[in-house]
Scaffold this motif. Structure first.
Motif: not given
Length: 239
Positions: A9-27
């Motif tokens: 597909x043209x759009x990038x594959x979407x990955x659900x990232x579930x974590x409540x640590x902001x630094x992990x999510x940013x990384x």
């Protein structure tokens, strides 16, 4: 393997990232973006389920510990309607939780702190495995040829005789190439659900299978290359 080949597909594959640590999510957002994915962040089980329902992602990365529940509960809920690959993030020492998450339907797990290259590789492998198979796969790796449809196994061109149990174990592992298979999952698939606690026979048959298919000098060396042990959890065919 490129991302367009995975997603088609043209759009990038979407990955659900579930974590409540902001630094992990940013990384993870940075790592996934650089690998050609779009990260969709969520901090809680309820938020993750809402986001997944409104616009289903192609995969999910789920932390085991969340403010309103856990990754096992979330994995089980997602599996009620989705076959998308799910990777769980766990801390060292959460072995029982890892097994529970895999048995709830997770495809693999990554231990914190994690290697970004390993995470992306595991995610891409999970997406490849989720593509529908038209037939039993043929696999060739390190001189080993596996033709599951014909039930023929060769090492360096020479036929290898496997017992029915050994072949069924190899088929289960090879069809989930790169994916961690828990002891209970292998036992249920090969022997049946009533044998899910009989781990010793599984270890014995894995040892015999390794002796037949591993490259010379590897079967008893403790550095198995094809069937890798994840201590206390299960086995992975890494060929």
């Amino acid at each position: 393997m490129s991302i367009p080949e995975i997603a088609g597909q043209a759009r990038p594959p979407r990955v659900l990232v579930v974590d409540d640590e902001p630094q992990i999510v940013r990384a993870l957002k940075v790592v996934l973006r650089e690998a050609g994915f779009e990260a969709v962040p969520a901090e809680t089980v309820s938020q993750a389920l809402d986001l997944a329902a409104v616009r289903p992602p192609q995969a999910a990365i789920v932390d085991l510990v969340l403010p309103d529940g856990d990754g096992i509960e979330l994995t089980r809920s997602l599996r009620e309607w989705s076959e998308m690959p799910i990777l769980v993030l766990s801390a060292v020492g959460e072995e029982e939780q890892k097994v529970s998450a895999l048995e709830a339907g997770a495809d693999d797990y990554i231990t914190k702190p994690f290697s970004t290259r390993e995470l992306v590789a595991r995610l891409q492998a999970a997406l490849r495995r989720s593509a529908p198979e038209e037939s039993e796969p043929r696999i060739e790796v390190e001189g080993l040829e596996i033709d599951l449809a014909a039930r023929v196994i060769r090492r360096d061109g020479k036929a290898i005789h496997l017992t029915p149990i050994e072949f069924d174990l190899l088929r289960a592992l090879a069809r989930n190439r790169g994916r961690l298979m828990t002891h209970r999952k292998l036992l249920a698939e090969v022997w049946g659900p009533e044998y899910v606690d009989d781990i010793q026979p599984l270890r014995t048959h894995i040892a015999r299978l390794r002796a037949k298919i591993e490259p010379d000098g590897q079967a008893g060396a403790g550095g198995h290359r094809l069937i890798v042990t994840d201590s206390g959890v299960g086995y992975r065919f890494s060929g």
